[in-house]
Write a protein that holds these residues in place. Sequence first.
Motif, PDB file in Angstrom:
ATOM      1  N   GLU A   1      45.015  40.437  42.436  1.00 35.84           N
ATOM      2  CA  GLU A   1      44.811  40.401  43.887  1.00 35.84           C
ATOM      3  C   GLU A   1      45.073  41.766  44.530  1.00 35.84           C
ATOM      4  OE1 GLU A   1      47.193  37.281  45.527  1.00 35.84           O
ATOM      5  OE2 GLU A   1      46.231  35.743  44.300  1.00 35.84           O
ATOM      6  N   HIS A   2      45.900  42.598  43.885  1.00 35.57           N
ATOM      7  CA  HIS A   2      46.232  43.927  44.396  1.00 35.57           C
ATOM      8  C   HIS A   2      45.269  44.996  43.871  1.00 35.57           C
ATOM      9  CE1 HIS A   2      50.178  41.999  45.071  1.00 35.57           C
ATOM     10  NE2 HIS A   2      50.308  42.881  46.035  1.00 35.57           N
ATOM     11  N   LEU A   3      44.244  44.589  43.154  1.00 33.04           N
ATOM     12  CA  LEU A   3      43.385  45.517  42.428  1.00 33.04           C
ATOM     13  C   LEU A   3      41.951  45.469  42.948  1.00 33.04           C
ATOM     14  CD1 LEU A   3      43.228  47.395  39.889  1.00 33.04           C
ATOM     15  CD2 LEU A   3      42.655  45.354  38.598  1.00 33.04           C
ATOM     16  N   GLN A   4      41.365  46.651  43.083  1.00 33.99           N
ATOM     17  CA  GLN A   4      39.933  46.768  43.392  1.00 33.99           C
ATOM     18  C   GLN A   4      39.337  47.751  42.393  1.00 33.99           C
ATOM     19  OE1 GLN A   4      40.135  48.176  47.484  1.00 33.99           O
ATOM     20  NE2 GLN A   4      38.993  46.363  48.090  1.00 33.99           N
ATOM     21  N   VAL A   5      38.192  47.390  41.841  1.00 34.84           N
ATOM     22  CA  VAL A   5      37.486  48.268  40.910  1.00 34.84           C
ATOM     23  C   VAL A   5      36.021  48.278  41.319  1.00 34.84           C
ATOM     24  CG1 VAL A   5      36.866  48.710  38.508  1.00 34.84           C
ATOM     25  CG2 VAL A   5      39.080  47.689  39.040  1.00 34.84           C
ATOM     26  N   TRP A   6      35.452  49.461  41.429  1.00 31.50           N
ATOM     27  CA  TRP A   6      34.037  49.588  41.744  1.00 31.50           C
ATOM     28  C   TRP A   6      33.513  50.857  41.096  1.00 31.50           C
ATOM     29  CZ3 TRP A   6      37.839  51.105  44.975  1.00 31.50           C
ATOM     30  CH2 TRP A   6      37.737  52.347  45.589  1.00 31.50           C
ATOM     31  N   GLU A   7      32.189  50.945  41.070  1.00 25.50           N
ATOM     32  CA  GLU A   7      31.560  52.132  40.482  1.00 25.50           C
ATOM     33  C   GLU A   7      30.664  52.787  41.518  1.00 25.50           C
ATOM     34  OE1 GLU A   7      28.124  52.550  39.435  1.00 25.50           O
ATOM     35  OE2 GLU A   7      27.422  50.574  40.012  1.00 25.50           O
ATOM     36  N   ASP A   8      30.559  54.070  41.368  1.00 25.83           N
ATOM     37  CA  ASP A   8      29.647  54.852  42.195  1.00 25.83           C
ATOM     38  C   ASP A   8      29.070  55.915  41.285  1.00 25.83           C
ATOM     39  OD1 ASP A   8      28.218  55.928  44.262  1.00 25.83           O
ATOM     40  OD2 ASP A   8      29.918  56.976  45.166  1.00 25.83           O
ATOM     41  N   ALA A   9      27.782  55.848  41.087  1.00 28.52           N
ATOM     42  CA  ALA A   9      27.087  56.751  40.164  1.00 28.52           C
ATOM     43  C   ALA A   9      27.702  56.576  38.774  1.00 28.52           C
ATOM     44  CB  ALA A   9      27.135  58.182  40.657  1.00 28.52           C
ATOM     45  N   TYR A  10      28.338  57.585  38.234  1.00 28.45           N
ATOM     46  CA  TYR A  10      28.896  57.514  36.885  1.00 28.45           C
ATOM     47  C   TYR A  10      30.418  57.542  36.907  1.00 28.45           C
ATOM     48  CZ  TYR A  10      24.133  58.468  35.527  1.00 28.45           C
ATOM     49  OH  TYR A  10      22.788  58.388  35.372  1.00 28.45           O
ATOM     50  N   THR A  11      31.013  57.062  37.981  1.00 21.27           N
ATOM     51  CA  THR A  11      32.460  57.079  38.118  1.00 21.27           C
ATOM     52  C   THR A  11      32.961  55.672  38.403  1.00 21.27           C
ATOM     53  OG1 THR A  11      32.309  59.304  39.056  1.00 21.27           O
ATOM     54  CG2 THR A  11      34.384  58.143  39.353  1.00 21.27           C
ATOM     55  N   LEU A  12      34.014  55.285  37.689  1.00 23.11           N
ATOM     56  CA  LEU A  12      34.704  54.036  37.960  1.00 23.11           C
ATOM     57  C   LEU A  12      35.911  54.356  38.831  1.00 23.11           C
ATOM     58  CD1 LEU A  12      34.703  52.384  34.434  1.00 23.11           C
ATOM     59  CD2 LEU A  12      33.458  51.600  36.437  1.00 23.11           C
ATOM     60  N   PHE A  13      36.101  53.618  39.904  1.00 24.57           N
ATOM     61  CA  PHE A  13      37.237  53.798  40.799  1.00 24.57           C
ATOM     62  C   PHE A  13      38.161  52.597  40.644  1.00 24.57           C
ATOM     63  CE2 PHE A  13      33.836  56.232  42.655  1.00 24.57           C
ATOM     64  CZ  PHE A  13      34.457  57.401  43.052  1.00 24.57           C
ATOM     65  N   ILE A  14      39.433  52.857  40.429  1.00 28.07           N
ATOM     66  CA  ILE A  14      40.445  51.814  40.296  1.00 28.07           C
ATOM     67  C   ILE A  14      41.449  52.028  41.417  1.00 28.07           C
ATOM     68  CG2 ILE A  14      42.216  50.812  38.820  1.00 28.07           C
ATOM     69  CD1 ILE A  14      40.707  52.206  36.454  1.00 28.07           C
ATOM     70  N   THR A  15      41.557  51.066  42.324  1.00 25.90           N
ATOM     71  CA  THR A  15      42.496  51.162  43.438  1.00 25.90           C
ATOM     72  C   THR A  15      43.496  50.024  43.346  1.00 25.90           C
ATOM     73  OG1 THR A  15      40.904  52.240  44.889  1.00 25.90           O
ATOM     74  CG2 THR A  15      42.743  51.139  45.946  1.00 25.90           C
ATOM     75  N   ALA A  16      44.765  50.371  43.398  1.00 27.46           N
ATOM     76  CA  ALA A  16      45.839  49.384  43.401  1.00 27.46           C
ATOM     77  C   ALA A  16      46.623  49.526  44.697  1.00 27.46           C
ATOM     78  CB  ALA A  16      46.754  49.591  42.203  1.00 27.46           C
TER      79      ALA A  16
END
Length: 175
Positions: free
Chosen positions: A119-134
Amino acid sequence: QLVPAGYKSTVEILVYDPQQQINAAVQKPIFPFVDAVGNDAMRTEINVLTSKSMALRVAGELGLDKDPEFQPHNPLARLAQRLGFPGLARTLSATTQTASGMEDEQAERLDLAADALLEHLQVWEDAYTLFITATSQNPVMARRLASTIAKDYLATQREARQEALQRVATWLKGR
Protein backbone atom coordinates in the motif's frame (compact mmCIF):
# COMPACT_ATOMS: atom_id res chain seq x y z
CA GLN A 1 -2.42 17.68 13.31
CA LEU A 2 -4.58 14.61 12.80
CA VAL A 3 -2.86 13.67 9.53
CA PRO A 4 0.66 12.30 9.98
CA ALA A 5 3.49 13.66 7.86
CA GLY A 6 4.29 11.58 4.82
CA TYR A 7 7.62 11.29 3.04
CA LYS A 8 8.33 9.87 -0.40
CA SER A 9 11.51 8.39 -1.73
CA THR A 10 11.96 7.39 -5.36
CA VAL A 11 14.53 5.11 -6.94
CA GLU A 12 15.01 4.89 -10.69
CA ILE A 13 16.22 1.79 -12.49
CA LEU A 14 17.41 2.25 -16.03
CA VAL A 15 16.31 -0.76 -18.03
CA TYR A 16 17.86 0.18 -21.33
CA ASP A 17 19.76 3.20 -22.54
CA PRO A 18 18.24 4.20 -25.92
CA GLN A 19 21.18 6.56 -26.59
CA GLN A 20 23.64 3.69 -26.55
CA GLN A 21 24.04 1.96 -29.90
CA ILE A 22 24.06 -1.80 -29.53
CA ASN A 23 25.47 -4.11 -32.12
CA ALA A 24 23.51 -7.30 -31.47
CA ALA A 25 26.33 -9.47 -32.80
CA VAL A 26 28.86 -7.97 -30.37
CA GLN A 27 26.95 -6.94 -27.27
CA LYS A 28 23.96 -8.46 -25.54
CA PRO A 29 21.10 -6.28 -24.29
CA ILE A 30 21.52 -4.96 -20.75
CA PHE A 31 18.33 -6.56 -19.45
CA PRO A 32 17.52 -10.27 -19.55
CA PHE A 33 15.18 -9.84 -22.51
CA VAL A 34 16.42 -11.04 -25.87
CA ASP A 35 14.80 -8.36 -28.01
CA ALA A 36 14.16 -4.71 -27.32
CA VAL A 37 12.33 -4.09 -24.08
CA GLY A 38 8.64 -3.88 -24.88
CA ASN A 39 5.54 -2.86 -22.98
CA ASP A 40 4.76 -6.44 -21.96
CA ALA A 41 8.26 -6.90 -20.56
CA MET A 42 8.04 -3.65 -18.62
CA ARG A 43 4.63 -4.61 -17.19
CA THR A 44 6.09 -7.96 -16.18
CA GLU A 45 8.90 -6.23 -14.30
CA ILE A 46 6.40 -3.92 -12.59
CA ASN A 47 4.40 -6.99 -11.54
CA VAL A 48 7.55 -8.53 -10.10
CA LEU A 49 8.33 -5.36 -8.15
CA THR A 50 4.78 -5.16 -6.75
CA SER A 51 4.46 -8.88 -6.04
CA LYS A 52 3.66 -10.29 -2.61
CA SER A 53 6.87 -12.36 -2.66
CA MET A 54 9.00 -9.24 -3.18
CA ALA A 55 7.07 -7.45 -0.41
CA LEU A 56 7.58 -10.40 1.96
CA ARG A 57 11.29 -10.45 1.20
CA VAL A 58 11.67 -6.71 1.89
CA ALA A 59 9.39 -6.79 4.96
CA GLY A 60 11.47 -9.59 6.46
CA GLU A 61 14.76 -7.91 5.63
CA LEU A 62 13.73 -4.58 7.17
CA GLY A 63 11.85 -6.09 10.12
CA LEU A 64 8.58 -4.42 9.18
CA ASP A 65 6.67 -6.99 11.24
CA LYS A 66 7.93 -5.10 14.31
CA ASP A 67 7.31 -1.61 12.90
CA PRO A 68 4.01 -0.14 14.13
CA GLU A 69 3.56 1.81 10.88
CA PHE A 70 3.22 -1.47 8.98
CA GLN A 71 0.84 -3.21 11.38
CA PRO A 72 -2.94 -2.81 11.54
CA HIS A 73 -4.10 0.01 13.79
CA ASN A 74 -7.23 0.70 15.70
CA PRO A 75 -8.47 4.07 14.36
CA LEU A 76 -9.73 5.03 17.82
CA ALA A 77 -6.30 4.28 19.34
CA ARG A 78 -4.64 6.41 16.69
CA LEU A 79 -7.03 9.30 17.39
CA ALA A 80 -6.47 9.00 21.16
CA GLN A 81 -2.69 9.10 20.59
CA ARG A 82 -2.96 12.22 18.42
CA LEU A 83 -5.20 13.96 20.95
CA GLY A 84 -2.67 13.36 23.74
CA PHE A 85 -4.18 10.35 25.53
CA PRO A 86 -1.39 7.73 25.25
CA GLY A 87 -2.83 5.52 28.03
CA LEU A 88 -6.16 5.24 26.26
CA ALA A 89 -4.37 4.59 22.97
CA ARG A 90 -2.38 1.69 24.50
CA THR A 91 -5.54 0.21 26.01
CA LEU A 92 -7.42 0.36 22.72
CA SER A 93 -4.45 -1.11 20.82
CA ALA A 94 -3.97 -3.93 23.32
CA THR A 95 -7.61 -5.01 23.15
CA THR A 96 -7.47 -5.09 19.35
CA GLN A 97 -4.28 -7.16 19.30
CA THR A 98 -5.40 -9.73 21.87
CA ALA A 99 -8.77 -10.14 20.15
CA SER A 100 -7.11 -10.98 16.85
CA GLY A 101 -4.26 -12.98 18.39
CA MET A 102 -1.63 -11.54 16.04
CA GLU A 103 1.11 -10.90 18.59
CA ASP A 104 1.93 -14.63 18.80
CA GLU A 105 2.01 -15.19 15.06
CA GLN A 106 5.15 -13.70 13.53
CA ALA A 107 4.32 -15.08 10.09
CA GLU A 108 0.93 -13.40 10.18
CA ARG A 109 2.53 -10.12 11.26
CA LEU A 110 5.05 -10.39 8.41
CA ASP A 111 2.22 -11.05 5.97
CA LEU A 112 0.33 -8.00 7.23
CA ALA A 113 3.51 -5.91 7.00
CA ALA A 114 3.98 -7.04 3.39
CA ASP A 115 0.40 -6.03 2.58
CA ALA A 116 0.97 -2.63 4.22
CA LEU A 117 4.23 -2.24 2.29
CA LEU A 118 2.39 -2.80 -0.98
CA GLU A 119 0.00 0.00 0.00
CA HIS A 120 3.01 2.31 0.57
CA LEU A 121 4.52 1.41 -2.81
CA GLN A 122 4.10 2.82 -6.31
CA VAL A 123 5.90 1.45 -9.35
CA TRP A 124 5.60 2.78 -12.88
CA GLU A 125 7.63 3.00 -16.05
CA ASP A 126 8.45 5.84 -18.33
CA ALA A 127 10.33 5.06 -21.52
CA TYR A 128 13.12 2.70 -20.39
CA THR A 129 13.12 3.59 -16.70
CA LEU A 130 11.34 1.91 -13.82
CA PHE A 131 10.40 4.25 -10.96
CA ILE A 132 9.93 2.84 -7.46
CA THR A 133 8.37 5.21 -4.92
CA ALA A 134 7.86 4.31 -1.28
CA THR A 135 6.05 6.46 1.27
CA SER A 136 6.42 6.45 5.03
CA GLN A 137 5.88 8.64 8.05
CA ASN A 138 9.65 8.55 8.56
CA PRO A 139 11.92 10.00 5.84
CA VAL A 140 14.70 7.49 6.59
CA MET A 141 12.26 4.58 6.36
CA ALA A 142 10.92 5.87 3.03
CA ARG A 143 14.46 5.91 1.65
CA ARG A 144 15.24 2.46 3.08
CA LEU A 145 12.05 1.00 1.61
CA ALA A 146 12.68 2.30 -1.91
CA SER A 147 16.36 1.38 -1.95
CA THR A 148 15.81 -2.09 -0.44
CA ILE A 149 13.10 -2.90 -2.98
CA ALA A 150 15.40 -1.82 -5.82
CA LYS A 151 18.37 -3.71 -4.34
CA ASP A 152 16.35 -6.89 -3.82
CA TYR A 153 14.84 -6.63 -7.31
CA LEU A 154 18.30 -6.35 -8.87
CA ALA A 155 19.50 -9.24 -6.70
CA THR A 156 16.67 -11.46 -7.96
CA GLN A 157 17.57 -10.51 -11.53
CA ARG A 158 21.20 -11.45 -10.88
CA GLU A 159 20.16 -14.73 -9.25
CA ALA A 160 17.93 -15.61 -12.20
CA ARG A 161 20.76 -14.94 -14.67
CA GLN A 162 23.18 -17.02 -12.58
CA GLU A 163 20.71 -19.92 -12.44
CA ALA A 164 20.23 -19.73 -16.22
CA LEU A 165 24.00 -19.72 -16.76
CA GLN A 166 24.36 -22.69 -14.41
CA ARG A 167 21.72 -24.64 -16.37
CA VAL A 168 23.50 -23.85 -19.63
CA ALA A 169 26.85 -24.92 -18.17
CA THR A 170 25.31 -28.18 -16.93
CA TRP A 171 23.74 -28.80 -20.32
CA LEU A 172 27.04 -28.11 -22.09
CA LYS A 173 28.89 -30.51 -19.78
CA GLY A 174 26.32 -33.17 -20.61
CA ARG A 175 26.88 -32.63 -24.34
